[in-house]
Design an enzyme around this catalytic site. Structure first.
Site, PDB file in Angstrom:
ATOM      1  N   CYS A 109       0.841  -1.200   0.000  1.00 21.08           N
ATOM      2  CA  CYS A 109       0.000   0.000   0.000  1.00 21.08           C
ATOM      3  C   CYS A 109       0.880   1.255   0.000  1.00 21.08           C
ATOM      4  CB  CYS A 109      -0.959  -0.046   1.186  1.00 21.08           C
ATOM      5  SG  CYS A 109      -2.201   1.272   1.185  1.00 21.08           S
ATOM      6  N   ASP A 148      -9.436  -3.155  -7.052  1.00 20.30           N
ATOM      7  CA  ASP A 148      -8.938  -2.134  -6.120  1.00 20.30           C
ATOM      8  C   ASP A 148      -9.607  -0.806  -6.454  1.00 20.30           C
ATOM      9  OD1 ASP A 148      -7.459  -0.240  -4.666  1.00 20.30           O
ATOM     10  OD2 ASP A 148      -5.612  -1.398  -4.837  1.00 20.30           O
ATOM     11  N   HIS A 206      -8.083  -4.108  -2.958  1.00 17.13           N
ATOM     12  CA  HIS A 206      -6.893  -3.548  -2.338  1.00 17.13           C
ATOM     13  C   HIS A 206      -6.547  -4.384  -1.097  1.00 17.13           C
ATOM     14  CE1 HIS A 206      -4.000  -0.363  -1.660  1.00 17.13           C
ATOM     15  NE2 HIS A 206      -4.329  -0.351  -0.384  1.00 17.13           N
TER      16      HIS A 206
END
Length: 276
Positions: free
Chosen positions: A156, A213, A245
């Protein structure tokens, strides 16, 4: 939350035990890797303005280990990132995850993402790059690491950092970026984003992204792929069509076991393929 003072930064030595408060409750799918056969725990990395806390895991026996820098999400270095380090140690690496938000604030004790974002927004890319340099140097000097076999991976927020650090540091052998943001508006703290520097990339980076995502549109992934064609890095991007995600985050509902396991296998193969 006010920024940490230099005195507070220098005094910070370890992490809160367990998972970051903002990620509770923890999913039943969480993976816990034991410390049998490895040395694992909190360490301090000397940096220009003090000592930065980090988590290190390495084999209990041997020396000259390949080094992996493990870059955390916006939740900081908590139980999941520590576990990833232990997984690497079991594979024969010295893995180090520095707490890169330390100067700006303690995100581990904040109860929501909305509280965390303002802290993260204050972290300069230049500071992160310098801290990673210090971490890599410390791994080679104090943790039996082989500076000639240096890799980086991140998740991330850390996935974006992987692309940037690999562009800036051509001595890295390989990188793996898990669903890191690729585009964005430049500002004084974050003057460039991965898509801006992709053409200059020389280090082979494997990008692992989710087709579902909602925070990283596939159009930006394709834009990055197109820019990478102009680089000499031989980087690649894999998209898991049904993955959201944070599909590697086994402690969250977003975890997708099959895609996470495939990504982990690809990471290992990527590192080996590139002599790490």
């Amino acid at each position: 939350m006010p920024e940490f003072t230099r005195r507070q930064f220098m005094a910070t030595a370890a992490f809160a035990s367990g998972f970051a408060l903002a990620v509770q409750p923890i999913a039943a799918s969480v993976i816990t890797t034991n410390a049998e056969g490895i040395v694992a725990g909190a360490v301090k990395i000397p940096v220009s303005d003090g000592a930065m806390p980090a988590y290190r895991a390495m084999p209990a026996k041997g020396t000259n280990f390949p080094i992996v820098l493990v870059i955390h999400e916006i939740f900081g270095v908590h139980a999941h990132i520590e576990d990833v380090c232990r997984r690497f140690a079991k594979l024969g690496y010295v893995a180090i995850a520095p707490q890169l938000f330390t100067r700006q604030g303690d995100v581990l004790k904040l109860s929501s993402v909305d509280e965390i974002r303002p802290i993260v927004a204050k972290v300069p890319d230049a500071q992160v790059m310098s801290d990673l340099d210090a971490t890599a140097a410390w791994a080679a000097k104090a943790s039996k690491g082989n500076a000639a076999k240096l890799a980086i991976t991140g998740f991330c927020w850390g996935g974006r950092i992987v692309w940037l650090y690999a562009t800036r540091t051509p001595t890295i052998k390989a990188g793996v970026a898990w669903y890191g943001r690729l585009v964005g508006e430049p500002n004084p703290l974050m003057p460039t984003h991965p898509v801006d520097v992709a053409c200059a990339l020389k280090v082979p980076v494997l990008g692992l992204y989710g087709g579902k995502d909602t925070g990283i549109p596939l159009t930006t992934v394709e834009q990055m792929r197109d820019r990478l064609k102009s680089s000499s890095s031989k980087s690649e991007i894999i998209v898991y069509p049904e993955a959201p995600h944070a599909f590697f985050a086994d402690y969250r509902p977003s975890y997708r076991e099959a895609d996470a396991k495939d990504g982990w296998k690809r990471l290992q193969a990527w590192f080996k393929q590139n002599s790490v």
